[in-house]
Design a protein around this motif. Structure first.
Motif, PDB file in Angstrom:
ATOM      1  N   THR A  18       0.904  -2.707   8.598  1.00 56.08           N
ATOM      2  CA  THR A  18       1.732  -2.631   7.391  1.00 56.08           C
ATOM      3  C   THR A  18       2.591  -1.374   7.333  1.00 56.08           C
ATOM      4  O   THR A  18       3.555  -1.323   6.577  1.00 56.08           O
ATOM      5  CB  THR A  18       0.864  -2.654   6.123  1.00 56.08           C
ATOM      6  OG1 THR A  18       0.084  -1.450   6.076  1.00 56.08           O
ATOM      7  CG2 THR A  18      -0.028  -3.883   6.088  1.00 56.08           C
ATOM      8  N   GLY A  19       2.225  -0.341   8.080  1.00 52.54           N
ATOM      9  CA  GLY A  19       2.931   0.928   8.010  1.00 52.54           C
ATOM     10  C   GLY A  19       2.469   1.807   6.852  1.00 52.54           C
ATOM     11  O   GLY A  19       2.971   2.903   6.660  1.00 52.54           O
ATOM     12  N   GLY A  20       1.503   1.318   6.065  1.00 53.12           N
ATOM     13  CA  GLY A  20       0.984   2.102   4.949  1.00 53.12           C
ATOM     14  C   GLY A  20       0.339   3.384   5.440  1.00 53.12           C
ATOM     15  O   GLY A  20      -0.265   3.422   6.511  1.00 53.12           O
ATOM     16  N   GLU A  21       0.485   4.451   4.663  1.00 49.90           N
ATOM     17  CA  GLU A  21      -0.042   5.756   5.070  1.00 49.90           C
ATOM     18  C   GLU A  21      -0.686   6.454   3.882  1.00 49.90           C
ATOM     19  O   GLU A  21      -0.190   6.390   2.757  1.00 49.90           O
ATOM     20  CB  GLU A  21       1.091   6.610   5.627  1.00 49.90           C
ATOM     21  CG  GLU A  21       0.642   7.968   6.104  1.00 49.90           C
ATOM     22  CD  GLU A  21       1.772   8.735   6.764  1.00 49.90           C
ATOM     23  OE1 GLU A  21       2.182   8.353   7.873  1.00 49.90           O
ATOM     24  OE2 GLU A  21       2.238   9.704   6.137  1.00 49.90           O
ATOM     25  N   LEU A  22      -1.796   7.117   4.150  1.00 50.39           N
ATOM     26  CA  LEU A  22      -2.529   7.884   3.139  1.00 50.39           C
ATOM     27  C   LEU A  22      -2.827   9.260   3.709  1.00 50.39           C
ATOM     28  O   LEU A  22      -3.365   9.378   4.806  1.00 50.39           O
ATOM     29  CB  LEU A  22      -3.840   7.173   2.782  1.00 50.39           C
ATOM     30  CG  LEU A  22      -4.785   7.911   1.841  1.00 50.39           C
ATOM     31  CD1 LEU A  22      -4.204   7.940   0.427  1.00 50.39           C
ATOM     32  CD2 LEU A  22      -6.149   7.248   1.830  1.00 50.39           C
ATOM     33  N   LEU A  23      -2.466  10.285   2.963  1.00 53.71           N
ATOM     34  CA  LEU A  23      -2.763  11.661   3.360  1.00 53.71           C
ATOM     35  C   LEU A  23      -3.789  12.217   2.397  1.00 53.71           C
ATOM     36  O   LEU A  23      -3.532  12.311   1.190  1.00 53.71           O
ATOM     37  CB  LEU A  23      -1.500  12.521   3.331  1.00 53.71           C
ATOM     38  CG  LEU A  23      -1.714  14.022   3.517  1.00 53.71           C
ATOM     39  CD1 LEU A  23      -2.276  14.315   4.901  1.00 53.71           C
ATOM     40  CD2 LEU A  23      -0.438  14.782   3.294  1.00 53.71           C
ATOM     41  N   LEU A  24      -4.980  12.551   2.917  1.00 51.61           N
ATOM     42  CA  LEU A  24      -6.010  13.226   2.127  1.00 51.61           C
ATOM     43  C   LEU A  24      -5.941  14.702   2.478  1.00 51.61           C
ATOM     44  O   LEU A  24      -6.244  15.099   3.613  1.00 51.61           O
ATOM     45  CB  LEU A  24      -7.410  12.681   2.455  1.00 51.61           C
ATOM     46  CG  LEU A  24      -7.705  11.236   2.101  1.00 51.61           C
ATOM     47  CD1 LEU A  24      -9.117  10.857   2.539  1.00 51.61           C
ATOM     48  CD2 LEU A  24      -7.531  10.998   0.618  1.00 51.61           C
TER      49      LEU A  24
ATOM     50  N   LYS B  59      -5.947  17.039  -2.908  1.00 51.00           N
ATOM     51  CA  LYS B  59      -4.798  16.227  -3.312  1.00 51.00           C
ATOM     52  C   LYS B  59      -4.593  15.112  -2.288  1.00 51.00           C
ATOM     53  O   LYS B  59      -4.995  15.228  -1.136  1.00 51.00           O
ATOM     54  CB  LYS B  59      -3.524  17.078  -3.401  1.00 51.00           C
ATOM     55  CG  LYS B  59      -3.622  18.230  -4.364  1.00 51.00           C
ATOM     56  CD  LYS B  59      -3.657  17.748  -5.782  1.00 51.00           C
ATOM     57  CE  LYS B  59      -3.689  18.911  -6.755  1.00 51.00           C
ATOM     58  NZ  LYS B  59      -3.931  18.480  -8.099  1.00 51.00           N
ATOM     59  N   PHE B  60      -3.954  14.016  -2.729  1.00 53.27           N
ATOM     60  CA  PHE B  60      -3.621  12.937  -1.807  1.00 53.27           C
ATOM     61  C   PHE B  60      -2.241  12.387  -2.129  1.00 53.27           C
ATOM     62  O   PHE B  60      -1.729  12.554  -3.235  1.00 53.27           O
ATOM     63  CB  PHE B  60      -4.654  11.808  -1.869  1.00 53.27           C
ATOM     64  CG  PHE B  60      -4.453  10.846  -3.008  1.00 53.27           C
ATOM     65  CD1 PHE B  60      -3.640   9.728  -2.866  1.00 53.27           C
ATOM     66  CD2 PHE B  60      -5.054  11.069  -4.229  1.00 53.27           C
ATOM     67  CE1 PHE B  60      -3.433   8.858  -3.923  1.00 53.27           C
ATOM     68  CE2 PHE B  60      -4.866  10.198  -5.292  1.00 53.27           C
ATOM     69  CZ  PHE B  60      -4.046   9.094  -5.135  1.00 53.27           C
ATOM     70  N   SER B  61      -1.646  11.740  -1.144  1.00 52.07           N
ATOM     71  CA  SER B  61      -0.415  10.983  -1.358  1.00 52.07           C
ATOM     72  C   SER B  61      -0.502   9.715  -0.520  1.00 52.07           C
ATOM     73  O   SER B  61      -1.040   9.725   0.588  1.00 52.07           O
ATOM     74  CB  SER B  61       0.822  11.806  -0.986  1.00 52.07           C
ATOM     75  OG  SER B  61       0.817  12.101   0.391  1.00 52.07           O
ATOM     76  N   ALA B  62      -0.006   8.631  -1.083  1.00 51.20           N
ATOM     77  CA  ALA B  62      -0.008   7.337  -0.412  1.00 51.20           C
ATOM     78  C   ALA B  62       1.419   6.808  -0.386  1.00 51.20           C
ATOM     79  O   ALA B  62       2.151   6.919  -1.377  1.00 51.20           O
ATOM     80  CB  ALA B  62      -0.922   6.366  -1.147  1.00 51.20           C
ATOM     81  N   THR B  63       1.803   6.242   0.748  1.00 53.98           N
ATOM     82  CA  THR B  63       3.139   5.692   0.916  1.00 53.98           C
ATOM     83  C   THR B  63       3.021   4.275   1.461  1.00 53.98           C
ATOM     84  O   THR B  63       2.402   4.064   2.505  1.00 53.98           O
ATOM     85  CB  THR B  63       3.952   6.553   1.914  1.00 53.98           C
ATOM     86  OG1 THR B  63       3.929   7.908   1.480  1.00 53.98           O
ATOM     87  CG2 THR B  63       5.392   6.070   2.013  1.00 53.98           C
TER      88      THR B  63
ATOM     89  N   SER C  92      -1.609  -7.020  -4.665  1.00 49.02           N
ATOM     90  CA  SER C  92      -0.559  -6.109  -5.121  1.00 49.02           C
ATOM     91  C   SER C  92       0.449  -5.809  -4.015  1.00 49.02           C
ATOM     92  O   SER C  92       0.147  -5.877  -2.829  1.00 49.02           O
ATOM     93  CB  SER C  92      -1.174  -4.809  -5.637  1.00 49.02           C
ATOM     94  OG  SER C  92      -1.808  -4.109  -4.591  1.00 49.02           O
ATOM     95  N   ASP C  93       1.652  -5.468  -4.445  1.00 47.08           N
ATOM     96  CA  ASP C  93       2.701  -5.058  -3.517  1.00 47.08           C
ATOM     97  C   ASP C  93       2.441  -3.617  -3.088  1.00 47.08           C
ATOM     98  O   ASP C  93       1.828  -2.844  -3.830  1.00 47.08           O
ATOM     99  CB  ASP C  93       4.070  -5.144  -4.191  1.00 47.08           C
ATOM    100  CG  ASP C  93       4.493  -6.579  -4.458  1.00 47.08           C
ATOM    101  OD1 ASP C  93       4.103  -7.474  -3.680  1.00 47.08           O
ATOM    102  OD2 ASP C  93       5.215  -6.800  -5.453  1.00 47.08           O
ATOM    103  N   PRO C  94       2.922  -3.240  -1.907  1.00 48.04           N
ATOM    104  CA  PRO C  94       2.779  -1.840  -1.479  1.00 48.04           C
ATOM    105  C   PRO C  94       3.445  -0.897  -2.474  1.00 48.04           C
ATOM    106  O   PRO C  94       4.486  -1.218  -3.047  1.00 48.04           O
ATOM    107  CB  PRO C  94       3.491  -1.811  -0.125  1.00 48.04           C
ATOM    108  CG  PRO C  94       3.465  -3.227   0.354  1.00 48.04           C
ATOM    109  CD  PRO C  94       3.563  -4.067  -0.888  1.00 48.04           C
ATOM    110  N   ALA C  95       2.804   0.243  -2.683  1.00 48.80           N
ATOM    111  CA  ALA C  95       3.321   1.223  -3.643  1.00 48.80           C
ATOM    112  C   ALA C  95       3.155   2.631  -3.087  1.00 48.80           C
ATOM    113  O   ALA C  95       2.369   2.870  -2.172  1.00 48.80           O
ATOM    114  CB  ALA C  95       2.560   1.089  -4.969  1.00 48.80           C
ATOM    115  N   ASP C  96       3.909   3.550  -3.668  1.00 44.79           N
ATOM    116  CA  ASP C  96       3.774   4.973  -3.381  1.00 44.79           C
ATOM    117  C   ASP C  96       3.126   5.611  -4.599  1.00 44.79           C
ATOM    118  O   ASP C  96       3.543   5.358  -5.736  1.00 44.79           O
ATOM    119  CB  ASP C  96       5.138   5.617  -3.148  1.00 44.79           C
ATOM    120  CG  ASP C  96       5.890   5.016  -1.961  1.00 44.79           C
ATOM    121  OD1 ASP C  96       5.260   4.324  -1.144  1.00 44.79           O
ATOM    122  OD2 ASP C  96       7.107   5.249  -1.864  1.00 44.79           O
TER     123      ASP C  96
END
Length: 131
Positions: free
Chosen positions: A42-48, A53-57, A65-69
């Motif tokens: 999917t190309g989805g990425e998660l930074l822990l 802190k975290f960020s998801a793209t 659900s649809d992919p989200a940031d």
């Protein structure tokens, strides 16, 4: 005529053990969790981050659900009675009505979203090597 059931019993017991153990991940070292996780399909990425802190793209937390940031903070929860998991607290209505998401370690370098802890996994992400 003599029946040979010993071999069948052993195969059945081995299969049952494999099924039971497949849900177990062993102990999780929270110090090894920070890093970047990706899903190649999917190309989805998660930074822990090591700062909590975290960020998801491009991440879909469940199958519907649809992919989200989104972004926020994460906390490792060591559950004595059940499986350990990571709780992601989502900031700024990043997922609409959802304030938090559970992320489950599912192997040495993999995590998966499980909106329902008893249900099938959602997106599975694999830790990438540090640059």
């Amino acid at each position: 005529m003599r029946k040979r059931t010993g071999g069948r019993w052993l195969v059945a017991a081995s299969a049952a053990s494999a099924v039971l153990l497949s849900g177990c991940t062993g102990s999780v070292d929270p110090d090894e969790l920070p890093g970047t996780y990706r899903n190649a399909k999917t190309g989805g990425e998660l930074l822990l981050g090591s700062d909590g802190k975290f960020s998801a793209t491009g991440v879909s937390v469940d199958r519907a659900s649809d992919p989200a940031d989104f972004h926020g903070s994460w906390e490792f929860l060591d559950q004595q009675e059940s499986s350990d998991f990571v709780y992601l607290t989502v900031d700024d209505d990043g997922l609409g009505m959802t304030a938090g998401v559970q992320l489950w370690p599912s192997g040495r370098n993999t995590v998966e979203f499980r909106p329902d802890p008893d249900g099938p996994p959602g997106l599975k992400l694999t830790k990438t090597a540090a640059p």
